[in-house]
Scaffold this motif. Structure first.
Motif, mmCIF file in Angstrom:
data_model
loop_
_atom_site.group_PDB
_atom_site.id
_atom_site.type_symbol
_atom_site.label_atom_id
_atom_site.label_comp_id
_atom_site.label_asym_id
_atom_site.label_seq_id
_atom_site.Cartn_x
_atom_site.Cartn_y
_atom_site.Cartn_z
ATOM 1 N N SER A 252 6.783 4.058 6.637
ATOM 2 C CA SER A 252 7.082 2.868 5.849
ATOM 3 C C SER A 252 8.424 2.247 6.200
ATOM 4 N N GLY A 253 9.384 3.060 6.666
ATOM 5 C CA GLY A 253 10.670 2.493 7.050
ATOM 6 C C GLY A 253 10.539 1.367 8.058
ATOM 7 N N GLU A 254 9.611 1.516 9.004
ATOM 8 C CA GLU A 254 9.396 0.463 9.987
ATOM 9 C C GLU A 254 8.869 -0.812 9.341
ATOM 10 N N ALA A 255 8.010 -0.682 8.346
ATOM 11 C CA ALA A 255 7.447 -1.871 7.697
ATOM 12 C C ALA A 255 8.551 -2.733 7.091
ATOM 13 N N TYR A 256 9.544 -2.103 6.466
ATOM 14 C CA TYR A 256 10.660 -2.861 5.894
ATOM 15 C C TYR A 256 11.454 -3.562 6.992
ATOM 16 N N LEU A 257 11.655 -2.892 8.105
ATOM 17 C CA LEU A 257 12.396 -3.496 9.207
ATOM 18 C C LEU A 257 11.624 -4.646 9.845
ATOM 19 N N ASN A 258 10.313 -4.466 10.029
ATOM 20 C CA ASN A 258 9.492 -5.544 10.581
ATOM 21 C C ASN A 258 9.535 -6.773 9.679
ATOM 22 N N LEU A 259 9.435 -6.545 8.375
ATOM 23 C CA LEU A 259 9.445 -7.654 7.428
ATOM 24 C C LEU A 259 10.800 -8.358 7.436
ATOM 25 N N ASP B 270 0.810 -1.218 0.000
ATOM 26 C CA ASP B 270 0.000 0.000 0.000
ATOM 27 C C ASP B 270 0.845 1.271 0.000
ATOM 28 N N HIS B 271 2.001 1.200 0.673
ATOM 29 C CA HIS B 271 2.782 2.416 0.917
ATOM 30 C C HIS B 271 4.278 2.070 0.852
ATOM 31 N N PRO B 272 4.810 1.796 -0.334
ATOM 32 C CA PRO B 272 6.192 1.309 -0.450
ATOM 33 C C PRO B 272 7.264 2.391 -0.377
ATOM 34 N N THR B 273 6.883 3.642 -0.494
ATOM 35 C CA THR B 273 7.851 4.716 -0.688
ATOM 36 C C THR B 273 8.757 4.911 0.518
ATOM 37 N N LEU B 274 10.051 5.015 0.246
ATOM 38 C CA LEU B 274 11.034 5.414 1.236
ATOM 39 C C LEU B 274 11.627 6.755 0.811
ATOM 40 N N MET B 275 11.948 7.589 1.762
ATOM 41 C CA MET B 275 12.598 8.857 1.457
ATOM 42 C C MET B 275 14.070 8.564 1.164
ATOM 43 N N ASN B 276 14.481 8.804 -0.058
ATOM 44 C CA ASN B 276 15.856 8.514 -0.454
ATOM 45 C C ASN B 276 16.745 9.695 -0.073
#
Length: 533
Positions: free
Chosen positions: A386-393, A270-276
């Motif tokens: 969204s940064g947390e979602a990547y870490l949780n995964l 739903d919300h893949p964007t990370l601030m680069n």
């Protein structure tokens, strides 16, 4: 009529809950009689259930127990004392018991009295009781039109989400970390789902019972908010993606790796964007950050880390974790001499030079945080991105042995944080080293967002690669209030198996709820160490 309704119900719901004098408690709330439509409940939700988005300036008083649990930042290894600062009135002393893990969180620095301990506890239960009233009332509002049905469904979903978030936060402060083997016996916090303001003594529910309620509320919130078709107006209101990210976090804490990964994937879809930040040099903690999913509450880090007022800084240990190739190191922090603060992590600051006078020596420091506005965009405790979602995964996949997926997910995040072509940009580790790398990445990425203390607690009981550590904090006594003159610096240690990894229940709560069991905490001794020069 609407204003009268809101005034009456909010006044009633701010009564002291689970604590204090029974004179302030009534058997039930009569305010439901004033509810005319879902819009009334929507206003109550916004005005009495969501935390206010606010902050304090560096010069404003940081009173630990009145700032929505900002003491959480003092407990772990992210901050440490900077004793070139001054003791600003009694704010420094109010930080003492949290910074040194005392048996009572209101303990004064000379062990000669106590501050009030239950403000945060009472505040969170006030929010919970507002949610309870909304959930009781929403089932009776008229829903003849489709717009009325959707409005009521949205209000109900948001109230379920908020109640779950508040209980999750409370149980991780005052209950043991979730251990599947002991959660059904470990004491958590009292559960109250009735809308009534009850004059009764409460006992503590188990950690398992609290988590069962949290999951139930979040699954209901997911079902309800998934039905909402109208877009929300801002990130300060929860949506279905907010619910799913919190579900991912809760399942991770419960060591249900499959569900944690499932919901993290939903969030990323739903919300893949990370601030680069390799390409984007703008401020990170703002409404413009594309990672934002949800935020509520204040950001008092500007006060906590003002050395002239609070005598705290980002810890040397925390800063040392960042590679020289990690752009977070240079973009998010400002090191100057012995002081390290946050810079482009937070917006609206200007550099300020200050002279500290200590006996006959002057110390010159330049430090960050002088806000040019009175409001921060995002919370330093209740922020979902969204940064947390990547870490949780990544963490859940690693625990399940899916190392390729874990590395790929972790490196997606790191590629948005490290210099291009940096030799350490991507993690290649496997096995236990991969898990350690993921945990360290959480420390780097989620710094001072309210995760670190909770993460350290849950690692202790993790069935895959349990991990314990000790923490050392210094605390300096000053000659007078507002003084730069140091008496001595004392060192306190939270050992690996210390009982104080779980906070004591506030004394006022125990005094009112006769027979409520406290967490076993000990009186903490110290050693005197050389004063930093």
């Amino acid at each position: 009529m609407k204003k009268d309704f809101l005034k009456t119900i909010i006044l009633s719901l701010t009564l002291v809950l689970l604590t204090g004098c029974s004179d302030f408690l009534e058997e039930s709330s009569q305010d439901n009689d004033y509810v005319r439509s879902w819009k009334d409940l929507n206003e109550l939700l916004l005005g009495g259930c969501y935390m206010e988005v606010n902050t304090t300036s560096p010069s404003a008083a940081f009173v630990v127990e009145s700032n929505k649990g900002m003491f959480l930042h003092l407990l772990a290894d992210e901050v440490e004392e900077n004793n070139f600062g001054q003791q600003h009135f009694d704010n420094h002393e109010r930080e003492f018991a949290y910074l040194t893990w005392q048996q009572r969180t209101g303990m004064k620095e000379n062990f000669n009295g106590f501050f009030v301990e239950n403000n945060t506890w009472t505040m969170i239960y006030k929010y919970i009781n507002v949610a309870n009233n909304i959930l009781k009332s929403v089932v009776d509002v008229p829903v003849t039109l489709d717009s009325e049905k959707e409005g009521a469904t949205r209000v109900s979903g948001e109230a379920h989400f908020l109640r779950a978030f508040y209980y999750f936060w409370l149980v991780n402060l005052y209950g043991n970390p979730y251990d599947p083997n002991t959660a059904s016996k470990d004491l958590g916090v009292p559960i109250k789902t009735s809308e009534q303001v009850e004059d009764q003594k409460f006992t503590r529910n188990t950690v398992q019972e609290v988590y069962d309620l949290i999951i139930s509320d979040l699954l209901t919130a997911e079902e309800e908010l998934a039905q909402v078709t109208k877009p929300r107006h801002s990130m300060y209101r929860a949506d279905v993606t907010s619910v799913r990210l919190l579900l991912s976090r809760v399942y991770l804490y419960m060591q249900n790796w499959e569900k944690a990964a499932e919901y993290a994937r939903k969030v990323i879809a739903d919300h893949p964007t990370l601030m680069n930040i390799v390409e984007d040099n703008s401020y990170f903690n703002t409404k413009a950050n594309p990672e934002n999913i949800f935020s509520m509450g204040g950001d008092d880090l500007v006060s906590i880390l003002d050395p002239a007022v609070q005598a705290l800084r980002v810890s040397k240990e925390q800063y040392a974790q960042y590679s020289v190739n990690d752009l977070r190191r240079e973009r998010w922090f400002w090191p100057y001499g012995s002081f390290t603060g946050l810079t482009k992590r937070r917006a609206n600051f200007e550099m300020v030079s200050v002279v500290y006078q200590k006996t006959d020596i002057q110390y010159y420091h330049t430090y960050y945080c002088r806000y040019t506005t009175s409001q921060a965009d995002v919370s330093s405790l209740f922020w979902l991105r969204s940064g947390e979602a990547y870490l949780n995964l990544a963490e859940a996949e690693a625990y399940m042995g899916h190392e390729t997926e874990a590395r790929q997910t972790l490196n997606t995040l790191r590629n948005a944080r490290f210099y291009k072509n940096a030799p350490d940009r991507e993690v290649t580790a496997s096995g236990s080293e991969l898990i350690t790398a993921i945990r360290n990445e959480r420390r780097l990425e989620l710094v001072l967002e309210g995760h670190r203390w909770f993460d350290l607690r849950r690692y202790r009981v993790c069935k895959v690669q349990p991990e314990k550590k000790s923490i050392t904090h210094n605390y300096t006594l000053y000659k007078d209030r507002g003084s730069y003159d140091i008496i001595e610096t004392r060192q306190y240690v939270l050992t690996e198996d210390d009982e104080s990894w779980t906070l004591p229940i506030p004394q006022e709560v125990l005094d009112f709820n006769t027979g409520m069991l406290n967490n076993p905490n000990k009186w903490r001794d110290y050693v005197v160490v050389p004063t930093e020069e």
